[in-house]
Scaffold this motif. Structure first.
Motif, short mmCIF file in Angstrom:
data_model
loop_
_atom_site.label_atom_id
_atom_site.label_comp_id
_atom_site.label_asym_id
_atom_site.label_seq_id
_atom_site.Cartn_x
_atom_site.Cartn_y
_atom_site.Cartn_z
N GLY A 44 -46.42 80.99 67.64
CA GLY A 44 -47.19 82.03 68.32
C GLY A 44 -47.73 83.02 67.32
N GLY A 45 -47.85 84.25 67.77
CA GLY A 45 -48.34 85.30 66.90
C GLY A 45 -49.39 86.13 67.61
N GLY A 46 -50.30 86.67 66.82
CA GLY A 46 -51.32 87.53 67.40
C GLY A 46 -52.62 87.48 66.62
N GLY A 48 -56.33 89.95 66.46
CA GLY A 48 -57.03 91.12 66.96
C GLY A 48 -58.36 91.31 66.24
N GLN A 79 -49.02 87.86 58.04
CA GLN A 79 -50.07 88.64 58.66
C GLN A 79 -51.08 89.08 57.64
OE1 GLN A 79 -47.43 91.83 60.05
NE2 GLN A 79 -48.72 93.24 58.94
N SER A 81 -54.87 91.66 57.56
CA SER A 81 -55.88 92.43 58.29
C SER A 81 -56.88 93.04 57.31
CB SER A 81 -55.25 93.52 59.15
OG SER A 81 -54.66 94.50 58.35
N VAL A 159 -44.54 85.38 76.91
CA VAL A 159 -45.14 86.66 76.52
C VAL A 159 -44.13 87.78 76.70
CG1 VAL A 159 -47.00 88.29 76.99
CG2 VAL A 159 -47.43 85.85 77.22
N PHE A 183 -46.39 96.56 71.35
CA PHE A 183 -46.63 95.18 70.90
C PHE A 183 -46.78 94.24 72.10
CE2 PHE A 183 -41.99 95.30 71.22
CZ PHE A 183 -41.73 94.14 71.92
N VAL A 184 -47.49 93.16 71.84
CA VAL A 184 -47.55 92.01 72.73
C VAL A 184 -47.19 90.81 71.86
CG1 VAL A 184 -48.99 90.57 74.20
CG2 VAL A 184 -49.36 93.04 74.16
N ARG A 185 -46.09 90.15 72.19
CA ARG A 185 -45.58 89.04 71.40
C ARG A 185 -45.73 87.77 72.21
NH1 ARG A 185 -40.40 90.92 70.51
NH2 ARG A 185 -41.20 92.20 68.80
N VAL A 186 -46.35 86.73 71.63
CA VAL A 186 -46.59 85.47 72.34
C VAL A 186 -46.02 84.32 71.52
CG1 VAL A 186 -48.35 83.93 73.29
CG2 VAL A 186 -48.73 86.40 73.29
N TYR A 187 -45.15 83.51 72.14
CA TYR A 187 -44.62 82.29 71.54
C TYR A 187 -44.69 81.16 72.55
CZ TYR A 187 -42.71 84.79 67.52
OH TYR A 187 -42.57 85.53 66.38
#
Length: 188
Positions: A44-46, A48, A79, A81, A159, A183-187
């Motif tokens: 998962g991850g993010g 943006g 990560q 950015s 989520v 945070f919003v964490r998705v795996y």
């Protein structure tokens, strides 16, 4: 002489020792079966992105998590950015700002209840930023930023939405402006 030593040990202790060693060998055999390790891995991850008039902010943060059971998980992530702001504002001394941030993290997750997730995350990122002024020399800042986040969130399975707090936060030495971060964490 050696047999006299063993005669004093009750038979049920020997049986328990034998049974526990057999169980350990059986457990190791199951763990080594192909596919068992990968069935505990979640990815998962993010991502943006934010764009505006003379403003760009893009971030990517993939990660992997190993779930030991329904309660505990341990993961790693990377990560990166990029932020760029073009100024040219009459009321500001700052003309342009550009920043690259990249690094990695280790995360531990604990789910005491189905809908609650607690986390501890150690993050280490490299910050390379340049401030450009119209009437002064540019300022370049390059440093490592360490953070230890303790967080809590609402878990829906794949989520988790929550907030985390950086216990290592120092206002003048941090890339972030506040120790609290949603945070919003998705795996998957």
């Amino acid at each position: 002489m050696k047999t006299a030593c063993f005669e004093n040990i009750p038979k049920y202790i020997l049986i328990m020792l034998f049974a526990s060693s057999t169980f350990g060998i059986y457990a190791q055999d199951n763990a080594s079966k192909e596919g068992d390790f990968w069935s505990h891995i979640r990815f998962g991850g993010g991502f943006g992105a934010s764009f505006g008039s003379d403003y760009t902010d893009v971030s990517v943060a993939p990660g992997a998590l190993y779930e030991f059971n329904d309660y505990f998980g341990l993961g790693v992530g990377v990560q990166g950015s990029f932020v760029k702001v073009k100024g040219n504002y009459a009321d500001s001394d700052l003309n342009n700002y550009k920043s690259w941030i990249y690094g990695g993290s280790l995360i531990g997750l604990f789910n005491p209840f189905e809908a609650v997730q607690l986390s501890a995350e150690l993050e280490e990122v490299r910050v390379n930023s340049t401030f450009t002024f119209p009437s002064a020399p540019d300022i370049t800042r390059n440093f490592w930023n360490s953070a230890l986040y303790l967080g809590a969130g609402y878990n829906t399975g794949d989520v988790t939405i929550g907030v985390r707090y950086n216990v290592l936060f120092e206002r003048d030495k941090s890339v972030y402006s506040d120790p609290f971060m949603p945070f919003v964490r998705v795996y998957f």
